[in-house]
Write an enzyme that holds these catalytic residues in place. Structure first.
Site, mmCIF file in Angstrom:
data_model
loop_
_atom_site.group_PDB
_atom_site.id
_atom_site.type_symbol
_atom_site.label_atom_id
_atom_site.label_comp_id
_atom_site.label_asym_id
_atom_site.label_seq_id
_atom_site.Cartn_x
_atom_site.Cartn_y
_atom_site.Cartn_z
ATOM 1 N N ARG A 25 0.828 -1.205 0.000
ATOM 2 C CA ARG A 25 0.000 0.000 0.000
ATOM 3 C C ARG A 25 0.867 1.262 0.000
ATOM 4 O O ARG A 25 0.612 2.214 -0.752
ATOM 5 C CB ARG A 25 -0.909 -0.022 1.227
ATOM 6 C CG ARG A 25 -1.727 1.239 1.477
ATOM 7 C CD ARG A 25 -2.528 1.049 2.774
ATOM 8 N NE ARG A 25 -3.348 2.213 3.101
ATOM 9 C CZ ARG A 25 -2.925 3.247 3.822
ATOM 10 N NH1 ARG A 25 -1.669 3.260 4.278
ATOM 11 N NH2 ARG A 25 -3.731 4.258 4.077
ATOM 12 N N GLY A 106 13.233 -11.215 1.917
ATOM 13 C CA GLY A 106 14.423 -11.458 2.723
ATOM 14 C C GLY A 106 15.639 -11.800 1.891
ATOM 15 O O GLY A 106 15.797 -11.319 0.764
ATOM 16 N N ASP A 132 12.183 -13.252 10.334
ATOM 17 C CA ASP A 132 13.431 -13.684 10.964
ATOM 18 C C ASP A 132 14.283 -12.541 11.501
ATOM 19 O O ASP A 132 15.181 -12.768 12.314
ATOM 20 C CB ASP A 132 14.262 -14.510 9.986
ATOM 21 C CG ASP A 132 13.663 -15.879 9.722
ATOM 22 O OD1 ASP A 132 12.882 -16.354 10.563
ATOM 23 O OD2 ASP A 132 13.960 -16.471 8.667
ATOM 24 N N ARG A 159 2.042 -21.611 29.273
ATOM 25 C CA ARG A 159 2.460 -21.481 30.675
ATOM 26 C C ARG A 159 1.359 -21.930 31.633
ATOM 27 O O ARG A 159 1.639 -22.528 32.680
ATOM 28 C CB ARG A 159 2.815 -20.022 30.990
ATOM 29 C CG ARG A 159 4.120 -19.536 30.434
ATOM 30 C CD ARG A 159 4.263 -18.033 30.694
ATOM 31 N NE ARG A 159 4.312 -17.760 32.124
ATOM 32 C CZ ARG A 159 5.431 -17.649 32.820
ATOM 33 N NH1 ARG A 159 6.594 -17.797 32.220
ATOM 34 N NH2 ARG A 159 5.391 -17.396 34.101
ATOM 35 N N MET A 174 10.041 -20.453 14.684
ATOM 36 C CA MET A 174 10.754 -20.314 13.420
ATOM 37 C C MET A 174 12.084 -19.584 13.625
ATOM 38 O O MET A 174 12.252 -18.825 14.571
ATOM 39 C CB MET A 174 9.892 -19.586 12.395
ATOM 40 C CG MET A 174 8.780 -20.456 11.837
ATOM 41 S SD MET A 174 7.832 -19.635 10.531
ATOM 42 C CE MET A 174 7.015 -21.060 9.821
ATOM 43 N N GLY A 175 12.995 -19.835 12.714
ATOM 44 C CA GLY A 175 14.322 -19.233 12.779
ATOM 45 C C GLY A 175 15.385 -20.260 12.487
ATOM 46 O O GLY A 175 16.153 -20.658 13.370
ATOM 47 N N HIS A 257 3.650 -22.388 11.301
ATOM 48 C CA HIS A 257 3.336 -21.273 10.416
ATOM 49 C C HIS A 257 2.335 -20.261 10.974
ATOM 50 O O HIS A 257 2.102 -19.234 10.342
ATOM 51 C CB HIS A 257 2.826 -21.817 9.070
ATOM 52 C CG HIS A 257 3.931 -22.366 8.220
ATOM 53 N ND1 HIS A 257 4.496 -23.592 8.457
ATOM 54 C CD2 HIS A 257 4.593 -21.826 7.161
ATOM 55 C CE1 HIS A 257 5.451 -23.811 7.560
ATOM 56 N NE2 HIS A 257 5.536 -22.759 6.774
ATOM 57 N N GLN A 259 3.018 -18.349 13.099
ATOM 58 C CA GLN A 259 3.855 -17.168 13.350
ATOM 59 C C GLN A 259 3.879 -16.201 12.172
ATOM 60 O O GLN A 259 4.182 -15.025 12.328
ATOM 61 C CB GLN A 259 5.281 -17.601 13.671
ATOM 62 C CG GLN A 259 5.404 -18.423 14.935
ATOM 63 C CD GLN A 259 6.697 -19.214 14.981
ATOM 64 O OE1 GLN A 259 7.747 -18.667 15.288
ATOM 65 N NE2 GLN A 259 6.618 -20.501 14.680
#
Length: 327
Positions: A25, A106, A132, A159, A174-175, A257, A259
């Site tokens: 946008r 990325g 990431d 938790r 992820m990472g 996914h 995330q």
């Protein structure tokens, strides 16, 4: 003399990230503001090769600022990895009259973008759009803040059940090559340990931390794990810890996914707006083969090769702080 840019192409490539639509946008509307035509390229470099183009006007990008994903779609393109594929892509850009290109993505996206400039002289501009947060030349990438908040919200709920049953949870995020999500979210949810590519922690050290916490009557424990390159490595790690600390009731949760999805946060929307405008203005000023980023709240332009190769590293004191707070 620098060539005047009249028609700007914009694409999203690689993994989607919350805020990409807000950035599309910003690119389209800033282009229109400067009286330039903007063309959307669908499905990344694959769509560029197939000529999947559509002119975008200001109203075409209305009501997308809050949406996750990308309206331009994304796809892998093995063909673009070949010189013939890139030549076809460039010829399609020429046929469409596109004389400046903005790509949101990325490492892989920027690698292809740099090749288009290097091989054909196409003026290109990158915008860092990846959860990431692993690119040099910007404090944060578009999507990172939203993804991290998604993880924090999910782990806060984990938790509750961990505390109810006195369990040890391994939570995989992820990472593959970057521990930003694991480190930032781990500190934010009070995890006992964060296993990230940048700071190797062997199993002995992890076992020592968890054993210490058990002996200090800590009621439950959380370990954040960056996904890494090995399939199922979080389950293998949990099994190894379970063999050595058999008094723990251990569970594994892989967030996956989820995330990448969801409405972008305020920070990601603001980042998208600033970088979208900066990318267009940079192109019109004659900048090329660079990435627009924000460092210490200032717009900066970093060579694409440098953004990719140098990467982004989190502050050294985060690991120290995590160690202090894990007791």
């Amino acid at each position: 003399m620098k060539r005047e840019i009249e028609r700007i192409g914009v694409l999203t490539s690689g993994g989607d990230a919350p805020g990409m639509n807000a950035c599309i946008r910003a690119v389209v509307r800033s282009g229109v503001y400067y009286r330039k035509e903007v063309v959307g390229i669908y499905r990344g470099y694959e769509g560029m090769i197939e000529g999947d183009f559509k002119r975008l006007r200001a109203r075409d990008v209305g009501k997308i600022i809050h949406r996750g994903g990308t309206i331009l779609k994304s796809a892998r393109s093995e063909t673009f990895r070949t010189p013939e594929g890139r030549k076809q892509a460039f010829e399609n850009l020429q046929s469409e009259g596109i004389d400046g290109l903005v790509a949101i993505g990325g490492n892989g996206t920027f690698t292809g973008l740099h090749l288009l400039h290097e091989e054909f002289g196409m003026p290109v501009m990158g915008i860092p759009g990846t959860i990431d947060n692993d690119l040099y030349g910007t404090d944060f990438t578009i999507g990172f803040d939203t993804a991290t908040n998604t993880v924090v919200q999910a782990v806060d709920q984990i938790r509750d059940t961990a505390a109810s049953h006195g369990r040890l949870f391994f939570v995989e995020v992820m990472g593959r090559n970057s521990g930003f999500i694991a480190m930032h979210s781990g500190l934010s949810v009070g995890a006992e340990a964060m296993l990230v590519p940048e700071r190797k922690m062997n199993t002995d050290e992890l076992v020592r931390i968890l054993d210490r916490n058990w002996k200090s009557t800590k009621s439950f424990s959380l370990v954040m794990v960056a996904e890494g390159g090995e399939q199922g490595h979080t389950f293998k790690l949990a099994e190894e810890v379970g063999r050595r600390l058999d008094y723990y009731d251990i569970k594994v949760t892989i967030l996956g996914h989820l995330q990448r999805g969801g409405r972008p946060s305020c920070l990601d929307r603001l980042l998208s707006a600033r970088l979208g405008v900066a990318a267009v203005e940079g192109l019109l000023e004659g900048k090329k083969d660079v990435m627009a980023g924000i460092v210490s709240d200032d717009i900066v332009y970093t060579p694409l090769v440098e953004a990719i190769k140098r990467g982004h590293h989190f502050a050294d004191d985060l690991s120290r702080i995590a160690h202090i707070l894990s007791i």
